[in-house]
Motif scaffolding. Structure first.
Motif, PDB file in Angstrom:
ATOM      1  N   ARG A   1    -109.232  44.596 -45.080  1.00  0.00           N
ATOM      2  CA  ARG A   1    -109.534  43.165 -44.947  1.00  0.00           C
ATOM      3  C   ARG A   1    -110.928  42.849 -45.481  1.00  0.00           C
ATOM      4  O   ARG A   1    -111.157  41.809 -46.095  1.00  0.00           O
ATOM      5  N   ARG A   2    -111.867  43.759 -45.252  1.00  0.00           N
ATOM      6  CA  ARG A   2    -113.259  43.529 -45.683  1.00  0.00           C
ATOM      7  C   ARG A   2    -113.397  43.589 -47.202  1.00  0.00           C
ATOM      8  O   ARG A   2    -114.000  42.702 -47.813  1.00  0.00           O
ATOM      9  N   THR A   3    -112.863  44.636 -47.834  1.00  0.00           N
ATOM     10  CA  THR A   3    -113.074  44.843 -49.261  1.00  0.00           C
ATOM     11  C   THR A   3    -112.004  44.195 -50.130  1.00  0.00           C
ATOM     12  O   THR A   3    -112.244  43.912 -51.306  1.00  0.00           O
ATOM     13  N   GLY A   4    -110.817  43.981 -49.562  1.00  0.00           N
ATOM     14  CA  GLY A   4    -109.703  43.484 -50.351  1.00  0.00           C
ATOM     15  C   GLY A   4    -108.952  44.563 -51.097  1.00  0.00           C
ATOM     16  O   GLY A   4    -108.030  44.267 -51.869  1.00  0.00           O
ATOM     17  N   TYR A   5    -109.326  45.832 -50.863  1.00  0.00           N
ATOM     18  CA  TYR A   5    -108.669  46.963 -51.538  1.00  0.00           C
ATOM     19  C   TYR A   5    -108.188  47.980 -50.517  1.00  0.00           C
ATOM     20  O   TYR A   5    -108.839  48.180 -49.498  1.00  0.00           O
ATOM     21  N   PRO A   6    -107.031  48.611 -50.823  1.00  0.00           N
ATOM     22  CA  PRO A   6    -106.191  48.416 -52.010  1.00  0.00           C
ATOM     23  C   PRO A   6    -105.443  47.093 -51.943  1.00  0.00           C
ATOM     24  O   PRO A   6    -105.259  46.519 -50.867  1.00  0.00           O
ATOM     25  N   LEU A   7    -105.014  46.613 -53.108  1.00  0.00           N
ATOM     26  CA  LEU A   7    -104.188  45.410 -53.144  1.00  0.00           C
ATOM     27  C   LEU A   7    -102.828  45.737 -52.550  1.00  0.00           C
ATOM     28  O   LEU A   7    -102.151  46.657 -53.002  1.00  0.00           O
ATOM     29  N   LEU A   8    -102.438  44.996 -51.529  1.00  0.00           N
ATOM     30  CA  LEU A   8    -101.192  45.273 -50.819  1.00  0.00           C
ATOM     31  C   LEU A   8    -100.178  44.168 -51.057  1.00  0.00           C
ATOM     32  O   LEU A   8    -100.514  42.975 -51.017  1.00  0.00           O
ATOM     33  N   ASP A   9     -98.951  44.559 -51.292  1.00  0.00           N
ATOM     34  CA  ASP A   9     -97.849  43.613 -51.395  1.00  0.00           C
ATOM     35  C   ASP A   9     -97.462  43.186 -49.983  1.00  0.00           C
ATOM     36  O   ASP A   9     -97.065  44.029 -49.164  1.00  0.00           O
ATOM     37  N   PRO A  10     -97.579  41.905 -49.638  1.00  0.00           N
ATOM     38  CA  PRO A  10     -97.274  41.485 -48.263  1.00  0.00           C
ATOM     39  C   PRO A  10     -95.789  41.464 -47.940  1.00  0.00           C
ATOM     40  O   PRO A  10     -95.421  41.245 -46.787  1.00  0.00           O
ATOM     41  N   GLY A  11     -94.919  41.684 -48.923  1.00  0.00           N
ATOM     42  CA  GLY A  11     -93.485  41.642 -48.675  1.00  0.00           C
ATOM     43  C   GLY A  11     -92.889  40.286 -49.005  1.00  0.00           C
ATOM     44  O   GLY A  11     -93.592  39.356 -49.409  1.00  0.00           O
ATOM     45  N   THR A  12     -91.611  40.140 -48.799  1.00  0.00           N
ATOM     46  CA  THR A  12     -90.895  38.954 -49.280  1.00  0.00           C
ATOM     47  C   THR A  12     -90.476  37.965 -48.193  1.00  0.00           C
ATOM     48  O   THR A  12     -90.114  36.838 -48.499  1.00  0.00           O
ATOM     49  N   ARG A  13     -90.508  38.381 -46.929  1.00  0.00           N
ATOM     50  CA  ARG A  13     -90.114  37.449 -45.859  1.00  0.00           C
ATOM     51  C   ARG A  13     -91.211  36.380 -45.703  1.00  0.00           C
ATOM     52  O   ARG A  13     -92.405  36.709 -45.615  1.00  0.00           O
ATOM     53  N   THR A  14     -90.818  35.146 -45.641  1.00  0.00           N
ATOM     54  CA  THR A  14     -91.793  34.053 -45.455  1.00  0.00           C
ATOM     55  C   THR A  14     -91.529  33.213 -44.215  1.00  0.00           C
ATOM     56  O   THR A  14     -92.372  32.403 -43.836  1.00  0.00           O
ATOM     57  N   ASN A  15     -90.375  33.378 -43.585  1.00  0.00           N
ATOM     58  CA  ASN A  15     -90.050  32.585 -42.398  1.00  0.00           C
ATOM     59  C   ASN A  15     -90.575  33.280 -41.148  1.00  0.00           C
ATOM     60  O   ASN A  15     -89.836  33.643 -40.232  1.00  0.00           O
ATOM     61  N   ASN A  16     -91.902  33.483 -41.131  1.00  0.00           N
ATOM     62  CA  ASN A  16     -92.540  34.143 -39.987  1.00  0.00           C
ATOM     63  C   ASN A  16     -93.840  33.416 -39.642  1.00  0.00           C
ATOM     64  O   ASN A  16     -94.173  32.390 -40.248  1.00  0.00           O
ATOM     65  N   TYR A  17     -94.579  33.961 -38.700  1.00  0.00           N
ATOM     66  CA  TYR A  17     -95.759  33.277 -38.158  1.00  0.00           C
ATOM     67  C   TYR A  17     -96.812  33.001 -39.229  1.00  0.00           C
ATOM     68  O   TYR A  17     -97.531  32.006 -39.166  1.00  0.00           O
ATOM     69  N   THR A  18     -96.924  33.874 -40.220  1.00  0.00           N
ATOM     70  CA  THR A  18     -97.983  33.759 -41.233  1.00  0.00           C
ATOM     71  C   THR A  18     -97.486  33.189 -42.563  1.00  0.00           C
ATOM     72  O   THR A  18     -98.246  33.173 -43.537  1.00  0.00           O
ATOM     73  N   ASN A  19     -96.236  32.763 -42.620  1.00  0.00           N
ATOM     74  CA  ASN A  19     -95.637  32.307 -43.872  1.00  0.00           C
ATOM     75  C   ASN A  19     -95.704  33.384 -44.951  1.00  0.00           C
ATOM     76  O   ASN A  19     -95.863  33.095 -46.139  1.00  0.00           O
TER      77      ASN A  19
END
Length: 548
Positions: free
Chosen positions: A479-497
């Motif tokens: 979270r601090r550095t932004g690395y590694p770049l992570l794929d958040p996945g494809t589900r969007t109907n959740n608390y964080t969109n």
């Protein structure tokens, strides 16, 4: 008719009176004696009348690092968001799918506040009681410093996870204040640095220590001093984007003083092996063994970590991950090691993706290491490789080092990460990672790029692997550095969109029991949990890429 005493009964009246007086005197002496020692006579001889603060301190360290809900806190919350782990159970592993599961968040809050901080305060009181309240006495001075340093580490862990937290009044419930204020994270971090400086200076060779009750350093004051300075380095680096000036000053100071500089100086907590899983085993053991018993259960290796290990031909792969069940079935017939395959579970799956997943083609953590009852893998608290990667990043910034220093620390960090336990444990198929393996890997990763961001990504990715088995630290550093770049996945109907969460939830009881202070913190940060905007999180690179 009552009997009347007569001389013919064998006693004269005079003799009776004398004996009656003597009996009264004996009874009086006995009663007096019982009264004089009433407390001791009414205290069971085996009861505990005083508590050694060393026992309390040892129990705190053990509870915080060994005997806690590792699966729910590190695997499913922080380790899941960092994609070291991913849960195959969409209902129980809700944080991996960016949905709140309050039992998990509550467990983290209770561990840190109710178990660790409360009992550290108890240990502090016992130390002061034994020293008649004299904080500066050799009996108390260094013990109190060690308690305060571990307390500081605990608060840093809490605020890194939650943002604004009860801090200045956090344990005042023992004194009657059950509604502590939530301090601003921007105030907490500078205070943590000041506290480290204060108590690092208070550590004194020759003072009384906790001895064997100190299950990290066994009372070695010099080691605690190096731990304190390394904790200062890590805490200051957390502020790098939020308050660069304060961070640079503290990092530069830390870089000029002794830090953890070998595996022997790493802060670790030993575990026990043999006889099955028990309360003193590594906290990952139970989860790994659950997968061994029932391959459909519990957290598995995350896809991003697995892909990194495979792409780089990382020799740690077999120490971290188990071959898939499907590939092991093929190997049993062919005998060809090339048939063994490793695949991680993607994050934040949609229902269709989840239902189509074949768990026989997804890897667990290595059963030979993390599920092996015969290996006493130590719990990593603050390690030599972690400190080296912090030094590499600091030197890259020019904070207490040069670009040449950054290159050196980076290479040393890789080598140290591959030679720390459990990667040196010969119980794993009678093998360890060889020097040749390490040399080849280092050669493939060097040199650091001349481009700053690319070099930072290189350092961060190696740190990300080195922090395996600790869910919170790889998440905080991602979270601090932004690395590694992570794929958040494809589900969007959740608390964080569909976005990777930015912090954990507060304990759900705070809304009802400490409502006004809780509400102020929520209003400041914009959310109770995953979507909050915390002070530390000011890097414009949010670490999420969506083009996979």
């Amino acid at each position: 008719m009552d009997k009347i005493f007569k001389p013919t009964d064998g006693l004269t009246m005079k003799t009776f009176k004398i004996k009656a007086v003597l009996l009264s005197l004996v009874l009086a002496v006995m009663i007096s004696a019982c009264t004089d020692h009433f407390s001791s006579l009414n205290t069971p001889p085996t009861s505990v009348t005083s508590v050694d603060p060393g026992f309390v301190f040892a129990e705190v360290i053990r509870d915080d690092n060994v005997d806690y809900n590792w699966e729910y806190i590190d695997a499913r919350i922080f380790g899941g968001w960092a994609q070291h782990f991913a849960d195959n159970d969409a209902s129980d592993g809700l944080p991996n799918y960016y949905e709140p599961h309050r039992r998990n968040d509550n467990a983290f809050w209770e561990l840190k506040y109710v178990t660790v901080l409360k009992n550290l305060d108890r240990a502090k009181a016992l130390v002061l009681e034994a020293a008649d309240g004299d904080e500066t006495s050799p009996e108390a001075r260094t013990k109190l410093a060690i308690i305060k340093l571990y307390e500081t580490k605990t608060f840093e862990n809490l605020t890194a996870a939650l943002g604004d937290i009860p801090f200045s009044e956090s344990i005042s419930g023992l004194e009657g204040n059950t509604n502590p204020v939530y301090d601003l994270q921007s105030d907490i971090y500078p205070s943590l640095i000041d506290t480290i400086d204060t108590y690092m200076a208070q550590l004194t060779n020759g003072d009384a220590t906790f001895g064997d009750g100190d299950i990290i350093y066994q009372g070695d004051v010099e080691m605690w001093s190096r731990f304190a300075n390394s904790l200062k380095l890590r805490t200051a680096m957390r502020m790098r984007y939020a308050d660069p000036a304060v961070a640079e000053a503290a990092v530069t100071e830390a870089m000029s003083d002794p830090l953890i500089s070998s595996h022997g100086e790493s802060a670790m907590v030993g575990t026990e092996a043999g006889g099955g899983s028990h309360e003193n085993a590594h906290p990952m053991l139970g989860t790994a063994q659950a997968g061994l018993r029932n391959p459909g259960d519990n957290s598995r290796i995350g896809k991003h970590l697995m892909d990194m290990l495979k792409l780089n031909n990382d020799p740690r792969l077999e120490f971290i991950a188990e071959p898939t069940e499907a590939s092991k079935d093929i190997f049993e017939v062919s005998g060809d090691p090339d048939d063994l395959e490793y695949f991680g579970i993607p994050p934040n799956l949609t229902d269709d993706q989840y239902n189509a997943m074949d768990l026989s083609e997804i890897s667990f953590t290595s059963f030979e290491i993390w599920g092996n009852e015969d290996i006493a893998v130590p719990v990593h608290v603050l390690t030599y490789p972690e400190v080296l990667f912090l030094q590499a990043e600091a030197a890259l910034l020019g904070w207490g080092g040069s670009l040449a220093d950054a290159q050196l620390y980076y290479e040393q960090g890789i080598r140290a990460a591959m030679t720390m336990e459990p990667y040196t444990n010969a119980t794993f198929n009678g093998e360890t990672i060889t020097q040749g393996d390490i040399d080849n890997y280092v050669a493939s990763q060097l040199p650091l790029s001349a481009d700053f961001e690319t070099a930072l990504e290189q350092i961060s990715e190696e740190r990300y692997i080195a922090l395996f088995s600790r869910g919170d630290e790889p998440y905080f550093e991602w979270r601090r550095t932004g690395y590694p770049l992570l794929d958040p996945g494809t589900r969007t109907n959740n608390y964080t969109n569909g976005n990777i969460p930015r912090k954990a939830f507060y304990h759900e009881s705070e809304q009802s029991l400490n409502e006004s202070n809780w509400q102020e913190a929520v209003d400041r940060q914009g959310d109770d949990g995953y979507n909050a905007d915390i002070w530390l999180d000011q890097n414009s690179n949010n670490g999420q890429q969506y083009d996979n």
